[in-house]
Design a protein around this motif. Structure first.
Motif, mmCIF file in Angstrom:
data_model
loop_
_atom_site.group_PDB
_atom_site.id
_atom_site.type_symbol
_atom_site.label_atom_id
_atom_site.label_comp_id
_atom_site.label_asym_id
_atom_site.label_seq_id
_atom_site.Cartn_x
_atom_site.Cartn_y
_atom_site.Cartn_z
ATOM 1 N N GLY A 269 0.944 -1.314 -0.036
ATOM 2 C CA GLY A 269 -0.231 0.062 -0.045
ATOM 3 C C GLY A 269 0.944 1.123 0.011
ATOM 4 O O GLY A 269 0.565 2.225 -0.660
ATOM 5 N N VAL A 270 1.809 1.147 0.698
ATOM 6 C CA VAL A 270 2.793 2.264 0.790
ATOM 7 C C VAL A 270 3.269 2.661 -0.650
ATOM 8 O O VAL A 270 3.537 3.761 -1.150
ATOM 9 C CB VAL A 270 4.123 2.073 1.811
ATOM 10 N N VAL A 271 3.784 1.526 -1.368
ATOM 11 C CA VAL A 271 4.254 1.645 -2.694
ATOM 12 C C VAL A 271 3.248 2.207 -3.678
ATOM 13 O O VAL A 271 3.365 3.155 -4.371
ATOM 14 C CB VAL A 271 4.917 0.316 -3.244
ATOM 15 N N LEU B 288 -6.844 -7.243 -1.214
ATOM 16 C CA LEU B 288 -7.656 -6.519 -0.457
ATOM 17 C C LEU B 288 -7.660 -4.962 -0.264
ATOM 18 O O LEU B 288 -8.807 -4.560 -0.149
ATOM 19 C CB LEU B 288 -7.951 -7.332 0.781
ATOM 20 N N THR B 289 -6.367 -4.812 -0.270
ATOM 21 C CA THR B 289 -6.418 -3.156 0.286
ATOM 22 C C THR B 289 -6.569 -2.331 -0.964
ATOM 23 O O THR B 289 -7.089 -1.288 -0.693
ATOM 24 C CB THR B 289 -5.033 -3.016 0.781
ATOM 25 N N ILE B 290 -5.562 -2.913 -1.978
ATOM 26 C CA ILE B 290 -5.699 -1.994 -3.275
ATOM 27 C C ILE B 290 -6.773 -2.235 -4.378
ATOM 28 O O ILE B 290 -6.942 -1.390 -5.190
ATOM 29 C CB ILE B 290 -4.275 -1.624 -3.819
ATOM 30 N N SER C 249 -12.050 -0.301 -3.099
ATOM 31 C CA SER C 249 -11.142 0.319 -1.901
ATOM 32 C C SER C 249 -10.123 1.390 -2.220
ATOM 33 O O SER C 249 -9.849 1.306 -3.523
ATOM 34 C CB SER C 249 -10.422 -0.778 -1.124
ATOM 35 N N THR C 250 -10.326 2.327 -1.493
ATOM 36 C CA THR C 250 -9.248 3.479 -1.708
ATOM 37 C C THR C 250 -8.345 4.070 -0.779
ATOM 38 O O THR C 250 -7.807 5.135 -1.295
ATOM 39 C CB THR C 250 -10.435 4.855 -1.994
#
Length: 388
Positions: free
Chosen positions: A107-109, A289-291, A295-296
Motif C-alpha cells: 500500500g505504501v508503494v 484486499l487493500t488496493i 477500496s481507496t
C-alpha cells in the motif's frame, strides 16, 4: 452388454451421491441451519423467509453474486497460503500478520510511487510478497536455529505485525482531512481496477446484452482483477502439488517427516521455502484486499476486522488442504457472510443473530474433521483390545 450392466453405472452414481449426502458435510450444514432456524424463531423471524433472503442475497442476484465472489477471493487466497504450509507439516498460524504487513508494504508503494498503473501495481505486489515472505521467514529461522515451534512463533508474530501496521497508518500515513484513521485515497495508478470499468464502452455493451443487473454484467463490473490472480494462484498450487519436486517433498513431509528425512531431504531448507511461499502469498492477498477497487485507502485495523485470515484457516482445515476444496469451501463461507448481511437488511435481523448462524455452521462443520479421527481412535482401541 446386458441390461443389468447398462444400469450399473447410474445406480453406482446414485449410490455415491447418497453416501455423500449421508456424510458429515451435508449433515453438519443441515444441522447448523436447523439450529439457526431456532434462533430465528426466538428472534421473531420466519426461518423460511430468513434463509430465502440469505440465498437471494448471496446468489440470487447479480450484485449478490459479485459480492460473494469478491468476499471469497481473500478467503480462498489466504486459504491456499495456509494449505501450502499445513500440507508440509508447517503449522503457519501467522497469515494475519503476514497479510497485514504485505498490505501495508504494498500500500505504501501504491501511495507513494509515481507512474502508470502497469508499473506501480507490479511494484506494490513485489513489495507485499516480499514483506509477507520476510515475516514468515522469521518463524522458520526461529525454528531452525532455536527450536521455537512455527505454530507458536507465527501466532505470536501476529501481534507486532498488527501494532506496527496500526502505528504506521495512524502516525505516518494518516490523512488529516478524513474522519477515519486512514491514509489519503490511493491514486488511480495505485488501484487494482475492476475487470471492466463501470464507465467504459464495454460495460455499456454488457448492460445492453446481459441487462444492467444481470450476473455477467454485475460480476465483470463489480469484481476486480484479484479474481484473475486468484485463478492463477489456485492453478499454480495444483500444479505445484502434483508436478513439482517441492510439492512432492512437502506432501510427504506433512504425512511423515521422518521418512522424508531418511530420504535425504533436509527439513530446515524445506521449512524455509514453505514459510517464504506461504507468507508471500498471504502478503499478496492482503495487498489485493487493500488496493483492489473499490477500496481507496489504507484503513487502520481494516484487515483484522474482516477476520479473513481465521476464516481462511477454517476453510483450509475443512478442505483438507486441497486447492479445489478450498475454492468450494471459501465460496460457501463467503455466501454465508453476504447472505447474512442481506438477511439482516431485509428482515431486520440483528447482526448478532446472523453471526450466531455463521458460528454454528463453522462449529458443526469442524466436526467434519474431528469425527473420523474419533472413529479411527475407537477402532484402533477396539483392535488393541481384541489383540490382547
Amino acid at each position: 452388454m446386458t441390461a443389468a450392466d447398462t444400469g450399473a453405472g447410474p445406480r453406482t452414481a446414485i449410490a455415491g451421491v447418497g453416501r455423500w449426502l449421508a456424510g458429515p458435510i451435508p449433515i453438519s450444514i443441515v444441522l447448523a441451519l436447523l439450529i439457526g432456524a431456532c434462533f430465528m424463531l426466538v428472534a421473531g423471524v420466519d426461518p423460511l423467509s430468513g434463509y430465502a433472503a440469505m440465498l437471494q442475497g448471496s446468489f440470487g442476484s447479480g450484485a449478490g453474486l459479485a459480492n460473494t465472489i469478491a468476499r471469497a477471493i481473500p478467503i480462498i487466497g489466504i486459504g491456499i497460503a495456509i494449505a501450502i504450509a499445513f500440507r508440509a507439516g508447517v503449522l503457519n498460524l501467522g497469515t494475519e500478520g503476514q497479510a497485514g504487513l504485505g498490505a501495508v508494504a504494498g500500500g505504501v508503494v501504491a501511495l507513494t510511487v509515481p507512474g502508470p498503473a502497469i508499473l506501480v501495481i507490479p511494484l506494490a505486489i513485489v513489495a507485499a510478497v516480499a514483506a509477507g515472505a520476510a515475516w514468515g521467514l522469521i518463524a522458520a529461522l526461529l525454528q531452525n536455529l532455536l527450536g521455537v515451534p512455527v505454530l507458536l512463533s507465527t501466532l505470536l508474530l501476529n501481534y507486532p505485525a498488527r501494532y506496527f501496521s496500526s502505528w504506521l497508518i495512524r502516525f505516518k500515513l494518516d490523512d488529516p482531512d478524513s474522519d477515519l484513521v486512514a491514509s489519503r485515497p490511493l491514486p488511480e495508478s495505485g488501484q487494482l481496477s475492476l475487470l471492466v470499468p463501470k464507465d467504459s464502452a464495454f460495460a455499456e455493451t454488457l448492460r445492453g446484452v446481459f441487462g444492467p443487473t444481470g450476473p455477467v454484467t454485475a460480476v465483470l463490473t463489480g469484481v476486480n482483477w484479484s479474481l484473475v490472480i486468484l485463478i492463477v494462484v489456485v492453478a499454480g498450487a495444483i500444479f505445484m502439488n502434483r508436478r513439482t519436486r517441492f510439492g512432492f517433498e512437502s506432501g510427504l513431509s506433512g504425512q511423515n517427516a521422518e521418512f522424508v528425512r531418511y530420504s535425504g531431504v533436509q527439513p530446515g531448507p524445506l521449512v524455509l521455502r514453505t514459510m517464504a511461499l506461504s507468507g508471500g502469498l498471504a502478503g499478496l492477498f492482503g495487498l489485493l484486499l487493500t488496493i483492489g477497487a473499490p477500496s481507496t485507502r489504507l484503513i487502520e485495523g481494516y484487515f483484522i476486522q474482516t477476520n479473513f485470515a481465521w476464516t481462511a484457516l477454517l476453510v483450509t482445515l475443512l478442505a483438507l488442504y486441497r486447492p479445489l476444496g478450498i475454492v468450494v469451501a471459501g465460496l460457501f463461507f463467503a455466501a454465508i457472510m453476504v447472505g447474512s448481511d442481506a438477511m439482516g437488511r431485509e428482515l431486520g435481523l440483528s447482526p448478532q443473530i446472523a453471526a450466531v448462524i455463521q458460528a454454528l455452521v463453522i462449529i458443526l462443520l469442524a466436526f467434519r474433521v474431528a469425527l473420523p479421527r474419533i472413529r479411527r481412535r475407537r477402532a484402533a482401541a477396539e483392535a488393541k483390545e481384541t489383540a490382547r
